[in-house]
Motif scaffolding. Structure first.
Motif, PDB file in Angstrom:
ATOM      1  N   MET A 107      49.512  49.129  49.051  1.00  0.00           N
ATOM      2  CA  MET A 107      50.648  49.025  48.142  1.00  0.00           C
ATOM      3  C   MET A 107      50.242  49.393  46.730  1.00  0.00           C
ATOM      4  SD  MET A 107      52.379  45.478  49.370  1.00  0.00           S
ATOM      5  CE  MET A 107      53.507  45.464  48.010  1.00  0.00           C
ATOM      6  N   ARG A 108      51.198  49.924  46.004  1.00  0.00           N
ATOM      7  CA  ARG A 108      50.937  50.252  44.606  1.00  0.00           C
ATOM      8  C   ARG A 108      51.130  49.010  43.749  1.00  0.00           C
ATOM      9  NH1 ARG A 108      54.948  55.053  43.699  1.00  0.00           N
ATOM     10  NH2 ARG A 108      56.233  53.598  44.858  1.00  0.00           N
ATOM     11  N   TYR A 109      50.382  48.908  42.679  1.00  0.00           N
ATOM     12  CA  TYR A 109      50.519  47.796  41.738  1.00  0.00           C
ATOM     13  C   TYR A 109      50.573  48.420  40.354  1.00  0.00           C
ATOM     14  CZ  TYR A 109      49.761  43.126  39.837  1.00  0.00           C
ATOM     15  OH  TYR A 109      49.907  41.943  39.174  1.00  0.00           O
ATOM     16  N   PHE A 110      51.768  48.535  39.809  1.00  0.00           N
ATOM     17  CA  PHE A 110      51.918  49.205  38.532  1.00  0.00           C
ATOM     18  C   PHE A 110      51.341  48.357  37.404  1.00  0.00           C
ATOM     19  CE2 PHE A 110      55.532  50.856  41.039  1.00  0.00           C
ATOM     20  CZ  PHE A 110      55.102  52.160  41.103  1.00  0.00           C
ATOM     21  N   HIS A 111      50.672  48.975  36.489  1.00  0.00           N
ATOM     22  CA  HIS A 111      50.079  48.345  35.301  1.00  0.00           C
ATOM     23  C   HIS A 111      49.244  47.135  35.695  1.00  0.00           C
ATOM     24  CE1 HIS A 111      49.576  47.831  31.077  1.00  0.00           C
ATOM     25  NE2 HIS A 111      49.990  46.586  31.118  1.00  0.00           N
ATOM     26  N   ARG A 112      48.289  47.393  36.552  1.00  0.00           N
ATOM     27  CA  ARG A 112      47.421  46.313  37.022  1.00  0.00           C
ATOM     28  C   ARG A 112      46.400  45.991  35.947  1.00  0.00           C
ATOM     29  NH1 ARG A 112      43.088  46.427  41.948  1.00  0.00           N
ATOM     30  NH2 ARG A 112      42.711  44.215  41.984  1.00  0.00           N
ATOM     31  N   LEU A 113      46.429  44.780  35.476  1.00  0.00           N
ATOM     32  CA  LEU A 113      45.464  44.326  34.485  1.00  0.00           C
ATOM     33  C   LEU A 113      44.324  43.647  35.236  1.00  0.00           C
ATOM     34  CD1 LEU A 113      47.978  42.873  31.911  1.00  0.00           C
ATOM     35  CD2 LEU A 113      46.858  45.089  31.887  1.00  0.00           C
ATOM     36  N   ARG A 114      43.114  44.135  35.018  1.00  0.00           N
ATOM     37  CA  ARG A 114      41.984  43.692  35.823  1.00  0.00           C
ATOM     38  C   ARG A 114      41.610  42.238  35.559  1.00  0.00           C
ATOM     39  NH1 ARG A 114      40.858  47.366  39.916  1.00  0.00           N
ATOM     40  NH2 ARG A 114      41.532  49.365  39.129  1.00  0.00           N
ATOM     41  N   ASN A 115      41.930  41.719  34.381  1.00  0.00           N
ATOM     42  CA  ASN A 115      41.509  40.351  34.101  1.00  0.00           C
ATOM     43  C   ASN A 115      42.263  39.322  34.943  1.00  0.00           C
ATOM     44  OD1 ASN A 115      43.881  40.750  32.820  1.00  0.00           O
ATOM     45  ND2 ASN A 115      43.255  40.007  30.819  1.00  0.00           N
ATOM     46  N   LYS A 116      43.410  39.690  35.491  1.00  0.00           N
ATOM     47  CA  LYS A 116      44.121  38.761  36.379  1.00  0.00           C
ATOM     48  C   LYS A 116      43.414  38.606  37.718  1.00  0.00           C
ATOM     49  CE  LYS A 116      48.752  39.639  34.638  1.00  0.00           C
ATOM     50  NZ  LYS A 116      50.064  40.195  34.951  1.00  0.00           N
ATOM     51  N   PHE A 117      42.663  39.619  38.094  1.00  0.00           N
ATOM     52  CA  PHE A 117      42.039  39.647  39.410  1.00  0.00           C
ATOM     53  C   PHE A 117      40.538  39.412  39.345  1.00  0.00           C
ATOM     54  CE2 PHE A 117      45.835  42.215  39.570  1.00  0.00           C
ATOM     55  CZ  PHE A 117      46.473  41.694  40.683  1.00  0.00           C
ATOM     56  N   HIS A 118      40.059  38.902  38.239  1.00  0.00           N
ATOM     57  CA  HIS A 118      38.618  38.710  38.091  1.00  0.00           C
ATOM     58  C   HIS A 118      38.137  37.614  39.033  1.00  0.00           C
ATOM     59  CE1 HIS A 118      34.669  38.352  36.362  1.00  0.00           C
ATOM     60  NE2 HIS A 118      34.861  37.070  36.144  1.00  0.00           N
ATOM     61  N   GLY A 119      37.095  37.924  39.785  1.00  0.00           N
ATOM     62  CA  GLY A 119      36.479  36.934  40.653  1.00  0.00           C
ATOM     63  C   GLY A 119      34.990  37.156  40.642  1.00  0.00           C
ATOM     64  N   PRO A 120      34.227  36.301  39.984  1.00  0.00           N
ATOM     65  CA  PRO A 120      32.787  36.530  39.924  1.00  0.00           C
ATOM     66  C   PRO A 120      32.161  36.474  41.322  1.00  0.00           C
ATOM     67  CG  PRO A 120      33.356  34.397  38.992  1.00  0.00           C
ATOM     68  CD  PRO A 120      34.633  35.106  39.279  1.00  0.00           C
TER      69      PRO A 120
END
Length: 113
Positions: free
Chosen positions: A58-71
């Motif tokens: 699926m496409r995710y428009f304007h995906r901001l990477r900090n929302k998906f951060h997982g160390p």
């Protein structure tokens, strides 16, 4: 290597410089870069670069990477740092859960993530 030692110096004056007259040495005979991936280089792309063309997921428009951060947690490093009795009990519990209540298929050599 100096220019006077290059093999091309001896080829000066000869018609095709050792490349042969029939299959001429042209600059980009197959196209530049990844040209022809859908056409004349398809076999190579299918063999060595599967899934190079097309869309997946699926496409995710304007995906901001900090929302998906997982160390990243190194699980095996964490296991090694644990005390050996704790690790052994963890393995035993997992293998007993897998084998059932009788515990006939007890394996101590495999730890899965």
């Amino acid at each position: 290597m100096t220019i006077r030692l290059r093999k091309n110096r001896k080829k000066r004056g000869h018609v095709s410089a050792g490349r042969g007259r029939i299959g001429k040495h042209r600059k980009h005979p197959g196209g530049r870069g990844n040209a022809g991936g859908m056409h004349h280089h398809r076999i190579l792309f299918d063999k060595y670069h599967l899934g190079f063309f097309g869309k997946v997921g699926m496409r995710y428009f304007h995906r901001l990477r900090n929302k998906f951060h997982g160390p990243i947690v190194m699980f095996f490093k964490w296991l090694i740092d644990m005390a050996p009795p704790t690790l052994l009990s963890l393995v035993l519990k997992r293998e007993q859960d897998r084998a059932g209540s009788d515990g006939r298929f007890l394996r101590l050599f495999r730890v899965e993530v």
